[in-house]
Enzyme design. Sequence first.
Site, PDB file in Angstrom:
ATOM      1  N   GLY A 235       0.837  -1.201   0.000  1.00  0.00           N
ATOM      2  CA  GLY A 235       0.000   0.000   0.000  1.00  0.00           C
ATOM      3  C   GLY A 235       0.865   1.242   0.000  1.00  0.00           C
ATOM      4  N   SER A 236       0.302   2.328   0.495  1.00  0.00           N
ATOM      5  CA  SER A 236       1.013   3.602   0.450  1.00  0.00           C
ATOM      6  C   SER A 236       2.097   3.660   1.525  1.00  0.00           C
ATOM      7  CB  SER A 236       0.022   4.742   0.688  1.00  0.00           C
ATOM      8  OG  SER A 236      -0.493   4.625   2.002  1.00  0.00           O
ATOM      9  N   GLY A 240       2.366   2.236   5.430  1.00  0.00           N
ATOM     10  CA  GLY A 240       3.521   1.490   5.929  1.00  0.00           C
ATOM     11  C   GLY A 240       4.151   2.139   7.144  1.00  0.00           C
ATOM     12  N   GLU A 257       5.712  -3.307   1.204  1.00  0.00           N
ATOM     13  CA  GLU A 257       5.784  -3.035  -0.234  1.00  0.00           C
ATOM     14  C   GLU A 257       5.013  -1.739  -0.451  1.00  0.00           C
ATOM     15  OE1 GLU A 257       7.823  -4.151  -2.600  1.00  0.00           O
ATOM     16  OE2 GLU A 257       7.160  -6.155  -1.996  1.00  0.00           O
ATOM     17  N   CYS A 291       2.368   0.078  -8.665  1.00  0.00           N
ATOM     18  CA  CYS A 291       3.408   0.690  -7.826  1.00  0.00           C
ATOM     19  C   CYS A 291       4.683   0.835  -8.637  1.00  0.00           C
ATOM     20  CB  CYS A 291       3.602  -0.045  -6.518  1.00  0.00           C
ATOM     21  SG  CYS A 291       3.877  -1.764  -6.699  1.00  0.00           S
TER      22      CYS A 291
HETATM   23  C1  UN1 Z   1       2.173  -3.615  -7.881  1.00  0.00           C
HETATM   24  O1  UN1 Z   1       1.945  -2.654  -8.603  1.00  0.00           O
HETATM   25  O2  UN1 Z   1       1.855  -3.606  -6.668  1.00  0.00           O
HETATM   26  O3  UN1 Z   1       6.093  -5.378 -11.938  1.00  0.00           O
HETATM   27  C2  UN1 Z   1       2.791  -4.881  -8.360  1.00  0.00           C
HETATM   28  C3  UN1 Z   1       4.876  -5.168 -12.127  1.00  0.00           C
HETATM   29  C4  UN1 Z   1       3.931  -6.272 -11.725  1.00  0.00           C
HETATM   30  C5  UN1 Z   1       3.604  -6.194 -10.280  1.00  0.00           C
HETATM   31  C6  UN1 Z   1       3.197  -4.846  -9.796  1.00  0.00           C
HETATM   32  N1  UN1 Z   1       4.541  -7.539 -12.031  1.00  0.00           N
HETATM   33  O4  UN1 Z   1       4.451  -4.146 -12.615  1.00  0.00           O
END
Ligand code: UN1
Length: 503
Positions: A235-236, A240, A257, A291
Amino acid sequence: MNLPSTETLRQRARAALATVGATVPEGTGLTARTPITGESLFELGTGDAEATIAAAEGAFRTWRSTPAPARGELVRRLGDLLREHKSQLAELITIEAGKIESEALGEVQEMIDICDFAVGLSRQLYGRTIASERPGHRLAETWHPLGVVGVISAFNFPAAVWSWNTAVALVCGDTVVWKPSEATPLISIAAAHLLDRAARETGAPREVHRLLLGDRAIGEQLVDDPRVALVSATGSTRMGREVGPRVAARFGRSLLELGGNNASIVAPSADLDLALQGIVFAAAGTAGQRCTTLRRLIVHRDIAEELTERLVAAYRKLPIGDPFAEGTLVGPLISATAAETMRDALRQAEAEGGEILAGGGSRLTEQTPDAAYVEPAVVRMPAQTQVVREETFAPILYVLTYDSFDEAIALHNAVPQGLSSSVFTRDQGEAERFLAAEGSDCGIANVNIGTSGAEIGGAFGGEKETGGGRESGSDAWRAYMRRATNTVNYSTQLTLAQNVSFL
Ligand code: UN1
């Protein structure tokens, strides 16, 4: 814009769940929505954290002593069921997260891939044998399951990130409690149902995995409960910052993450056709809601004009709209609030001297006032100002220019986040410098591809405010296990280490 009706989407969701074998657990407390129309689909009941954690803890006692290759059988079956139901799962991802078909199918493929990986891993949870300094002694490491793993996942990869954690945790001998995003309960119901079925068919305890639907308060129970040995949260950075210290305060482990602010450097020698494709997918794909989305482009001054012009032309042609419609490349943002945040960021960028070169508008229609269709934006910035250093979870690509490669790397690293990065260059020296210790400070550093779309075989995660966690492939499994160092004396003498004599 032509969109399917909410009633059509409701029926499609119900049918997809039914094909998977699941039903909609109607109740109160949680609303399942679709960003395609911005409207609600179903009212759902929520879970009981206390009872769910207790069940997973109970199952752990048998699961931890089940041989790892036998645990792998459960994950193998899950992978088979995911293959069988790939299209229904992808459909639910499109309905709830708004992904276009190809990306939704890609997400399910990512789940299948990690299952295959984890099945192999179930026979490779290796410990080391270490040379002992004492005669007649053996020194070794053994790896053991941790306990209950709490998985808190985000809306943007509502199923794949769960599967990275769950497939690996299960072969490691842990049991899992999954608290999915409030925005994506239906895909989690389907995935959890398939795992339940795999458990039934392979004779694993039913409670090796429990789904825990609910709001933030339920997630907090998972964070604070000492029976949850590892909290893996996506998440953000703001989230975290709360989760990390709370889990640490009870000496639990966390795997974080968090936000990214990913950049690509484009050098003068770059193949611009290739770079352009990589950039547009990474920046506008998934409507900027990965992300790993590309948020900053650091371009050499000599090619900045040409590249920006081509980028703007490509952005103008991006088909935006119904993610189910053939040809659409950019679906909706997750919510109207996300579109508001994007508008605020663009206003701030302009106030900080930025110039919007493409996109930035919204395509809200009267038919769907709560849906958020936005035009991905390209913004030329005079410098890496405040707004550029923040992660805005929307498709905004800031373009900055550089003169020397050292300057490019310095700009690249001058943000608080450290997830993904790339360089487009045909100069091998530059590529290697980017990957060296003094180069990119991110957990993922690529050459001649964009920042998003990582394969499951590598460890996934990032540094600095991204949180430091690693999930998915490589040796990320170690985070889901505890290590014991074993010294065995098979001689008839008691020899002390460090030449100590006593008695
Ligand atoms: C995410 O955005 O939380 O590398 C994961 C990537 C994907 C996973 C993204 N395999 O863009």
